[in-house]
Write a protein that holds these residues in place. Structure first.
Motif, mmCIF file in Angstrom:
data_model
loop_
_atom_site.group_PDB
_atom_site.id
_atom_site.type_symbol
_atom_site.label_atom_id
_atom_site.label_comp_id
_atom_site.label_asym_id
_atom_site.label_seq_id
_atom_site.Cartn_x
_atom_site.Cartn_y
_atom_site.Cartn_z
ATOM 1 N N SER A 49 0.831 -1.201 0.000
ATOM 2 C CA SER A 49 0.000 0.000 0.000
ATOM 3 C C SER A 49 0.863 1.247 0.000
ATOM 4 O O SER A 49 0.629 2.182 -0.756
ATOM 5 C CB SER A 49 -0.919 0.036 1.221
ATOM 6 O OG SER A 49 -1.794 -1.054 1.189
ATOM 7 N N VAL A 53 1.162 3.929 -3.315
ATOM 8 C CA VAL A 53 0.833 5.343 -3.181
ATOM 9 C C VAL A 53 2.076 6.186 -3.438
ATOM 10 O O VAL A 53 2.029 7.195 -4.123
ATOM 11 C CB VAL A 53 0.250 5.650 -1.784
ATOM 12 C CG1 VAL A 53 0.139 7.139 -1.548
ATOM 13 C CG2 VAL A 53 -1.101 4.990 -1.640
ATOM 14 N N ALA A 57 1.435 7.732 -7.625
ATOM 15 C CA ALA A 57 0.799 9.051 -7.684
ATOM 16 C C ALA A 57 1.735 10.045 -8.358
ATOM 17 O O ALA A 57 2.836 10.289 -7.893
ATOM 18 C CB ALA A 57 0.420 9.518 -6.287
ATOM 19 N N ASP A 58 1.280 10.601 -9.494
ATOM 20 C CA ASP A 58 2.110 11.534 -10.248
ATOM 21 C C ASP A 58 1.219 12.390 -11.135
ATOM 22 O O ASP A 58 0.175 11.955 -11.597
ATOM 23 C CB ASP A 58 3.105 10.761 -11.112
ATOM 24 C CG ASP A 58 4.139 11.662 -11.741
ATOM 25 O OD1 ASP A 58 4.493 12.689 -11.132
ATOM 26 O OD2 ASP A 58 4.601 11.346 -12.848
ATOM 27 N N SER A 88 -1.377 11.656 -15.869
ATOM 28 C CA SER A 88 -1.659 11.701 -14.441
ATOM 29 C C SER A 88 -1.968 10.301 -13.920
ATOM 30 O O SER A 88 -2.641 9.522 -14.588
ATOM 31 C CB SER A 88 -2.872 12.618 -14.183
ATOM 32 O OG SER A 88 -3.151 12.690 -12.808
ATOM 33 N N SER A 89 -1.474 10.026 -12.748
ATOM 34 C CA SER A 89 -1.781 8.765 -12.089
ATOM 35 C C SER A 89 -2.013 9.047 -10.613
ATOM 36 O O SER A 89 -1.114 9.539 -9.942
ATOM 37 C CB SER A 89 -0.625 7.784 -12.252
ATOM 38 O OG SER A 89 -0.939 6.561 -11.631
ATOM 39 N N PRO A 90 -3.227 8.817 -10.114
ATOM 40 C CA PRO A 90 -4.397 8.315 -10.833
ATOM 41 C C PRO A 90 -4.898 9.341 -11.849
ATOM 42 O O PRO A 90 -4.414 10.470 -11.913
ATOM 43 C CB PRO A 90 -5.421 8.097 -9.718
ATOM 44 C CG PRO A 90 -5.027 9.032 -8.646
ATOM 45 C CD PRO A 90 -3.530 9.137 -8.724
ATOM 46 N N ASN A 129 -5.139 16.220 -9.825
ATOM 47 C CA ASN A 129 -4.858 14.876 -9.331
ATOM 48 C C ASN A 129 -5.189 14.838 -7.844
ATOM 49 O O ASN A 129 -4.597 15.589 -7.057
ATOM 50 C CB ASN A 129 -3.388 14.527 -9.572
ATOM 51 C CG ASN A 129 -3.025 13.129 -9.134
ATOM 52 O OD1 ASN A 129 -3.398 12.682 -8.052
ATOM 53 N ND2 ASN A 129 -2.286 12.429 -9.972
ATOM 54 N N SER A 130 -6.111 13.981 -7.457
ATOM 55 C CA SER A 130 -6.585 13.921 -6.067
ATOM 56 C C SER A 130 -5.544 13.347 -5.107
ATOM 57 O O SER A 130 -5.665 13.536 -3.899
ATOM 58 C CB SER A 130 -7.873 13.109 -5.989
ATOM 59 O OG SER A 130 -7.637 11.773 -6.409
ATOM 60 N N LYS A 131 -4.542 12.656 -5.608
ATOM 61 C CA LYS A 131 -3.498 12.096 -4.735
ATOM 62 C C LYS A 131 -2.337 13.072 -4.544
ATOM 63 O O LYS A 131 -1.843 13.245 -3.446
ATOM 64 C CB LYS A 131 -2.966 10.768 -5.287
ATOM 65 C CG LYS A 131 -3.994 9.674 -5.306
ATOM 66 C CD LYS A 131 -4.406 9.272 -3.916
ATOM 67 C CE LYS A 131 -5.395 8.120 -3.980
ATOM 68 N NZ LYS A 131 -6.088 7.887 -2.742
ATOM 69 N N THR A 132 -1.896 13.707 -5.622
ATOM 70 C CA THR A 132 -0.778 14.645 -5.508
ATOM 71 C C THR A 132 -1.257 16.040 -5.118
ATOM 72 O O THR A 132 -0.451 16.889 -4.761
ATOM 73 C CB THR A 132 -0.007 14.751 -6.842
ATOM 74 O OG1 THR A 132 -0.877 15.279 -7.847
ATOM 75 C CG2 THR A 132 0.549 13.400 -7.266
ATOM 76 N N LEU A 133 -2.568 16.286 -5.232
ATOM 77 C CA LEU A 133 -3.198 17.580 -4.945
ATOM 78 C C LEU A 133 -2.618 18.686 -5.826
ATOM 79 O O LEU A 133 -2.535 19.839 -5.429
ATOM 80 C CB LEU A 133 -3.066 17.938 -3.462
ATOM 81 C CG LEU A 133 -3.644 16.908 -2.492
ATOM 82 C CD1 LEU A 133 -3.423 17.354 -1.054
ATOM 83 C CD2 LEU A 133 -5.117 16.666 -2.772
#
Length: 168
Positions: A49, A53, A57-58, A88-90, A129-133
């Motif tokens: 996990s 993450v 995330a990028d 973008s990932s996600p 991107n919701s992970k990298t903001l």
């Protein structure tokens, strides 16, 4: 396979700390009770996990806006589609703008059906991107809608956010 919890702690700490700053397990206090033995399945799930993450995330990067049909002027009443893409990932989420004002549309495609002259303007899309903001905004793209008048054609175009009109 058995895991030595000290080695596992050192592995986790080496991933979390820069190579130039080695960290001893005894010098770090974590909220998780990481110093006690962790069952193999829990450890693998934790590391998987964390690494997914951390590594996946990028972005977003290279946000690009295109228009179809790709021409400088579109006739009043025609259909126009704009497409926004980004690396973008996600996957990124999308927000559309006209003349720097947000539109209610979201998603990678903006469809303008039966365009009217008042829809001429400078369009752009913003990716998030919701992970990298992180956000990134495309270069603006000018949409010029020309219409017919009773005496001939009326041409309208945008230049530096100013609407110009010429009649035939």
């Amino acid at each position: 396979m058995t895991w030595d919890h000290t080695a596992v702690t050192c592995l986790i700490l080496s991933v979390l700390s820069p190579a130039s700053a080695p960290v001893s397990p005894s010098a770090v206090s974590l909220d998780l009770d990481i110093m006690c033995p962790i069952p193999h399945t829990d450890l693998m799930q934790l590391l998987t996990s964390f690494l997914l993450v951390f590594l996946v995330a990028d972005g977003p990067e290279n946000t690009l806006l295109t228009i179809s049909p790709s021409k400088h002027e579109h006739v009043k009443g025609s259909d126009v589609q704009m497409f926004c893409s980004a690396v973008s990932s996600p996957d990124a989420s999308f927000q559309w703008f006209v003349n720097e004002n947000p539109l209610p549309d979201t998603g990678p495609e903006l469809r303008l059906m039966s365009v009217q002259t008042h829809q001429s303007g400078s369009y752009s899309c913003q990716t998030f991107n919701s992970k990298t903001l992180r956000y990134e905004t495309s270069q603006p793209l000018a949409l010029s809608v020309i219409g017919e008048s009773e005496k001939g054609f009326t041409f309208q175009w945008w230049n530096q956010n100013t609407l110009h009109t010429a009649a035939n």
